[in-house]
Write an enzyme that holds these catalytic residues in place. Structure first.
Site, PDB file in Angstrom:
ATOM      1  N   LYS A 177     -10.464 -25.724  -4.900  1.00 38.87           N
ATOM      2  CA  LYS A 177     -11.200 -26.706  -3.747  1.00 38.87           C
ATOM      3  C   LYS A 177     -11.876 -28.385  -4.389  1.00 38.87           C
ATOM      4  O   LYS A 177     -13.177 -27.765  -4.588  1.00 38.87           O
ATOM      5  CB  LYS A 177     -12.295 -25.789  -2.956  1.00 38.87           C
ATOM      6  CG  LYS A 177     -12.080 -26.628  -0.815  1.00 38.87           C
ATOM      7  CD  LYS A 177     -13.284 -26.185  -0.645  1.00 38.87           C
ATOM      8  CE  LYS A 177     -14.651 -27.269  -0.979  1.00 38.87           C
ATOM      9  NZ  LYS A 177     -14.458 -28.210  -0.541  1.00 38.87           N
ATOM     10  N   ILE A 234     -25.980 -25.029  -2.597  1.00 41.06           N
ATOM     11  CA  ILE A 234     -24.305 -23.569  -2.183  1.00 41.06           C
ATOM     12  C   ILE A 234     -24.540 -22.945  -3.000  1.00 41.06           C
ATOM     13  O   ILE A 234     -23.988 -21.732  -2.684  1.00 41.06           O
ATOM     14  CB  ILE A 234     -23.497 -25.240  -2.182  1.00 41.06           C
ATOM     15  CG1 ILE A 234     -23.840 -25.919  -1.072  1.00 41.06           C
ATOM     16  CG2 ILE A 234     -22.516 -24.698  -1.400  1.00 41.06           C
ATOM     17  CD1 ILE A 234     -24.088 -25.448   0.236  1.00 41.06           C
ATOM     18  N   GLU A 252     -22.012 -23.774 -12.157  1.00 35.73           N
ATOM     19  CA  GLU A 252     -23.495 -24.693 -13.013  1.00 35.73           C
ATOM     20  C   GLU A 252     -23.579 -25.371 -12.127  1.00 35.73           C
ATOM     21  O   GLU A 252     -23.137 -25.941 -11.277  1.00 35.73           O
ATOM     22  CB  GLU A 252     -21.657 -25.583 -13.660  1.00 35.73           C
ATOM     23  CG  GLU A 252     -20.628 -25.226 -13.926  1.00 35.73           C
ATOM     24  CD  GLU A 252     -21.762 -24.527 -16.011  1.00 35.73           C
ATOM     25  OE1 GLU A 252     -22.386 -24.724 -16.091  1.00 35.73           O
ATOM     26  OE2 GLU A 252     -20.919 -24.018 -16.482  1.00 35.73           O
ATOM     27  N   CYS A 286     -25.392 -34.161 -13.500  1.00 33.60           N
ATOM     28  CA  CYS A 286     -26.179 -32.655 -14.218  1.00 33.60           C
ATOM     29  C   CYS A 286     -26.989 -32.669 -15.124  1.00 33.60           C
ATOM     30  O   CYS A 286     -27.353 -32.292 -15.217  1.00 33.60           O
ATOM     31  CB  CYS A 286     -25.149 -31.775 -13.090  1.00 33.60           C
ATOM     32  SG  CYS A 286     -24.053 -31.425 -14.657  1.00 33.60           S
ATOM     33  N   GLU A 383     -34.317 -32.887  -8.482  1.00 33.16           N
ATOM     34  CA  GLU A 383     -32.701 -33.443  -8.827  1.00 33.16           C
ATOM     35  C   GLU A 383     -32.978 -34.696  -8.258  1.00 33.16           C
ATOM     36  O   GLU A 383     -32.753 -34.890  -6.040  1.00 33.16           O
ATOM     37  CB  GLU A 383     -31.667 -32.355  -8.799  1.00 33.16           C
ATOM     38  CG  GLU A 383     -30.595 -33.267  -8.876  1.00 33.16           C
ATOM     39  CD  GLU A 383     -29.594 -32.737  -9.651  1.00 33.16           C
ATOM     40  OE1 GLU A 383     -29.312 -31.470  -8.126  1.00 33.16           O
ATOM     41  OE2 GLU A 383     -29.199 -32.513 -10.418  1.00 33.16           O
TER      42      GLU A 383
HETATM   43  P1  NAP Z   1     -22.254 -29.074  -3.387  1.00 33.84           P
HETATM   44  O1  NAP Z   1     -22.948 -30.181  -1.594  1.00 33.84           O
HETATM   45  O2  NAP Z   1     -23.070 -28.549  -3.737  1.00 33.84           O
HETATM   46  O3  NAP Z   1     -20.700 -28.986  -2.828  1.00 33.84           O
HETATM   47  C1  NAP Z   1     -20.055 -28.635  -4.331  1.00 33.84           C
HETATM   48  C2  NAP Z   1     -18.666 -28.469  -3.833  1.00 33.84           C
HETATM   49  O4  NAP Z   1     -19.105 -26.838  -3.186  1.00 33.84           O
HETATM   50  C3  NAP Z   1     -18.019 -28.892  -2.975  1.00 33.84           C
HETATM   51  O5  NAP Z   1     -16.888 -28.416  -2.996  1.00 33.84           O
HETATM   52  C4  NAP Z   1     -18.445 -29.008  -1.446  1.00 33.84           C
HETATM   53  O6  NAP Z   1     -17.381 -28.932  -0.392  1.00 33.84           O
HETATM   54  C5  NAP Z   1     -18.388 -26.948  -2.086  1.00 33.84           C
HETATM   55  N1  NAP Z   1     -18.936 -26.630  -0.569  1.00 33.84           N
HETATM   56  C6  NAP Z   1     -20.287 -26.836   0.092  1.00 33.84           C
HETATM   57  N2  NAP Z   1     -20.552 -25.696   0.762  1.00 33.84           N
HETATM   58  C7  NAP Z   1     -19.892 -24.788   0.597  1.00 33.84           C
HETATM   59  C8  NAP Z   1     -19.848 -23.400   1.475  1.00 33.84           C
HETATM   60  N3  NAP Z   1     -20.707 -22.835   2.001  1.00 33.84           N
HETATM   61  N4  NAP Z   1     -19.496 -22.447   0.695  1.00 33.84           N
HETATM   62  C9  NAP Z   1     -18.254 -22.910  -0.706  1.00 33.84           C
HETATM   63  N5  NAP Z   1     -18.266 -23.954  -0.844  1.00 33.84           N
HETATM   64  C10 NAP Z   1     -19.277 -25.100  -0.535  1.00 33.84           C
HETATM   65  O7  NAP Z   1     -22.177 -30.454  -4.325  1.00 33.84           O
HETATM   66  P2  NAP Z   1     -22.061 -31.937  -4.991  1.00 33.84           P
HETATM   67  O8  NAP Z   1     -23.437 -32.567  -4.048  1.00 33.84           O
HETATM   68  O9  NAP Z   1     -20.725 -32.072  -4.264  1.00 33.84           O
HETATM   69  O10 NAP Z   1     -22.699 -31.902  -6.402  1.00 33.84           O
HETATM   70  C11 NAP Z   1     -23.539 -32.721  -6.139  1.00 33.84           C
HETATM   71  C12 NAP Z   1     -25.012 -31.503  -7.033  1.00 33.84           C
HETATM   72  O11 NAP Z   1     -23.824 -30.601  -8.466  1.00 33.84           O
HETATM   73  C13 NAP Z   1     -25.619 -31.982  -8.020  1.00 33.84           C
HETATM   74  O12 NAP Z   1     -26.846 -30.650  -7.359  1.00 33.84           O
HETATM   75  C14 NAP Z   1     -25.275 -31.641  -9.474  1.00 33.84           C
HETATM   76  O13 NAP Z   1     -26.393 -31.601 -10.420  1.00 33.84           O
HETATM   77  C15 NAP Z   1     -23.968 -30.525  -9.299  1.00 33.84           C
HETATM   78  N6  NAP Z   1     -23.564 -30.684 -10.217  1.00 33.84           N
HETATM   79  C16 NAP Z   1     -23.247 -29.562 -11.509  1.00 33.84           C
HETATM   80  C17 NAP Z   1     -22.446 -29.416 -12.696  1.00 33.84           C
HETATM   81  C18 NAP Z   1     -22.830 -28.200 -13.981  1.00 33.84           C
HETATM   82  O14 NAP Z   1     -22.341 -28.039 -14.337  1.00 33.84           O
HETATM   83  N7  NAP Z   1     -23.638 -27.814 -13.704  1.00 33.84           N
HETATM   84  C19 NAP Z   1     -22.082 -30.861 -12.562  1.00 33.84           C
HETATM   85  C20 NAP Z   1     -21.697 -31.479 -11.676  1.00 33.84           C
HETATM   86  C21 NAP Z   1     -22.209 -31.596 -10.770  1.00 33.84           C
HETATM   87  P3  NAP Z   1     -17.832 -30.717   0.135  1.00 33.84           P
HETATM   88  O15 NAP Z   1     -17.500 -31.408  -0.640  1.00 33.84           O
HETATM   89  O16 NAP Z   1     -16.816 -29.535   1.687  1.00 33.84           O
HETATM   90  O17 NAP Z   1     -19.002 -30.033   0.987  1.00 33.84           O
END
Ligand code: NAP
Length: 479
Positions: A177, A234, A252, A286, A383
């Site tokens: 997804k 999430i 992650e 991240c 963050e």
């Molecule tokens: P996010 O809002 O948590 O979304 C990540 C993914 O989860 C998206 O595909 C999102 O879909 C999906 N999602 C949202 N709500 C969900 C639910 N209730 N159940 C299942 N899936 C759900 O994060 P983001 O804004 O895309 O990315 C930014 C974050 O990612 C930052 O906090 C960053 O630090 C973190 N990150 C971490 C790493 C690592 O390796 N540690 C790497 C990259 C990013 P939708 O797009 O449709 O909302």
């Protein structure tokens, strides 16, 4: 790139399928503010059908395919990705404003990840264990079934690859997804992998909202493992939902990574190179080193060089080869970052440079350097996920380490020192999953990547990822 290169439908069972009834994702190019295209999303009913069909593809052949054959297919996927590298890079550039040279590197990284795990297939095996004199005890690493890979928008292609490739190498089927803001290269990956020989149903790509499609995947009884990259909020929700039937979970998550510069280091080099440790990918990383600790005796000189290097960064049109920093992914993300900056100003922090919008269209923001940020201020603790760094002086190592480790996060970080003993001591003391000494490299395909504390659970990349996509079985044969 033309509009015919933009995939518009979910990729299920080896074809792009019309998704009846799902809402549409209306994509906008964040560098221009212009519409880019529309992607159909799946309904929860279609999620269920796609998971069931992935399960059949796993049970009906993929899990039992000869390892050498599986490796051949994954090597082929890597080759096909490389053949399509330029198109994929152009798509990523238009979809999320990724500077084109970074986009090319990231597509290349995705290909390398497939190669690495194709090669890993023949090198990953169980053990024989001496448990008794006559009997024979051995372990098996077995595939799990259907893995749900849920990925964010900041590094769409490499993260999709570093979840899919090891899961497939281990013999699982994958339902991917993508984030709603960045579905395009994931949809192309499904298509290219199938063209490279991956059987239909083994890699399904389902665009749709996290709330609807994500939840449906996380709660589907045939999904055995969820591999998630995204926000801590999430991640927490996914863990709660997964606990109902004890699904395997790897997470992650977010970070607030430190960048520590000791006076004995080549601090001039640190000052020149550190801006890109936080501003690369417009700070939407991240691993961004967004809080800097600089030993007081070199602080003023460091800040002067750091600010000058930041001002020299090339911010602008992501299609240009020379561009280092593109726009934020959306107007919403820019507004979030601006709210952090407004709070910092209100709290009395100085903005040494940046923080303002670029003239013209697109969600651009000049990289901002904050000084005098208080230890309890939001910009120091939370963050931001945008081009903002806070720099503070420190006097003693122990006090600095206490503050570094007071963060609920523990993903990444850098330490600059020429004292080997100090480098070892400090890298042991910092509570984070990944650390770099005298550089800022956090990600290596061959090495484990992941976080301590609220930055995550489990590890991506390296052979550690293979552990995360297999169940360990012990078999004992009596004598
Ligand atoms: P996010 O809002 O948590 O979304 C990540 C993914 O989860 C998206 O595909 C999102 O879909 C999906 N999602 C949202 N709500 C969900 C639910 N209730 N159940 C299942 N899936 C759900 O994060 P983001 O804004 O895309 O990315 C930014 C974050 O990612 C930052 O906090 C960053 O630090 C973190 N990150 C971490 C790493 C690592 O390796 N540690 C790497 C990259 C990013 P939708 O797009 O449709 O909302």
């Amino acid at each position: 790139m033309t509009s015919s290169n933009i995939p518009t439908q979910p990729f299920v069972d080896g074809v792009h399928q019309a998704a009846a009834g799902g809402a549409a994702l209306h994509l906008v190019n964040p560098a221009t503010g212009q519409p880019l295209g529309t992607v159909q999303t799946v309904t929860t009913f279609q999620v269920s059908a796609a998971v069931e069909s992935a399960h059949r593809a796993w049970e009906g052949g993929w899990r039992d395919l000869a390892p050498g054959k599986r490796a051949d297919i994954l090597f082929n996927v890597a080759r096909v990705i490389r053949e399509n590298l330029e198109l994929l890079a152009q798509i990523e550039c238009a979809n999320i404003g990724k500077p084109i040279s970074d986009a090319r590197d990231e597509i290349g990284l995705g290909a390398k990840v497939f190669e690495y795990y194709a090669g890993a297939i023949g090198k990953y095996f169980g053990q024989t264990i001496p448990v008794s004199r006559g009997g024979f005890d051995f372990t098996l690493r077995q595939s799990m079934g259907v893995v749900a890979a849920i990925v964010p928008w900041n590094f769409p292609f490499p993260i999709a690859a570093w979840k899919s490739a090891p899961a497939l190498a281990a013999g699982n089927a994958v339902v991917l997804k993508p984030a709603s803001l960045s579905p395009l290269t994931a949809l192309r990956l499904g298509e290219l992998a199938h063209a490279a020989g991956l059987p239909a149903g083994v890699l399904q790509v389902l665009p749709g909202s996290g709330r609807e499609v994500g939840d449906a995947l996380v709660t589907h009884p045939l999904v055995r493992k969820i591999s998630f990259t995204g926000s801590t909020e999430i991640g927490r929700r996914i863990m709660e939902l997964a606990s109902r039937d004890l699904k395997r979970v790897s997470l992650e998550l977010g970070g607030k990574s430190p960048n520590v510069v000791f006076a004995d280091a080549d601090w001039q080099r640190a000052a020149e190179t550190s801006p890109m440790s936080v501003f690369a990918n417009t700070g939407q990383d991240c691993c961004a080193r967004s809080r800097m600790y600089v030993e007081r005796s070199v602080y003023d000189g460091f800040v002067e060089r750091f600010v000058a290097a930041t001002r020299r960064l090339d911010v602008g049109d992501p299609r240009l080869e020379s561009t280092q920093i593109g726009p934020l992914v959306s107007e919403g993300q820019r507004a979030t970052v601006e709210a952090f900056l407004a709070d910092a100003r209100k709290a009395g922090s100085q903005v040494a440079c940046g923080g303002s919008r670029l003239p013209g269209p697109g969600s651009f923001l000049a990289p901002a350097v904050l000084l005098g940020v208080g230890a309890s201020d939001r910009c120091w603790r939370e963050e931001i996920f945008g081009p903002v760094v806070a720099i503070t002086p420190f006097d003693d190592e122990a006090g600095m380490l206490r503050d570094v480790n007071a963060s609920p996060y523990g993903l990444s970080g850098s330490v600059w020192t020429n004292d080997l003993r100090r480098a070892l001591r400090v890298s042991r003391a910092i509570q984070s999953g990944v650390l770099s000494i005298n550089c800022h490299n956090s990600v290596h395909v061959e090495a484990p990547f992941g976080g301590f504390k609220q930055s995550g659970l489990g590890r991506d990349l390296g052979m550690a990822a293979m552990d995360g996509f297999t169940e360990l079985k012990n078999v004992y044969i009596a004598d």
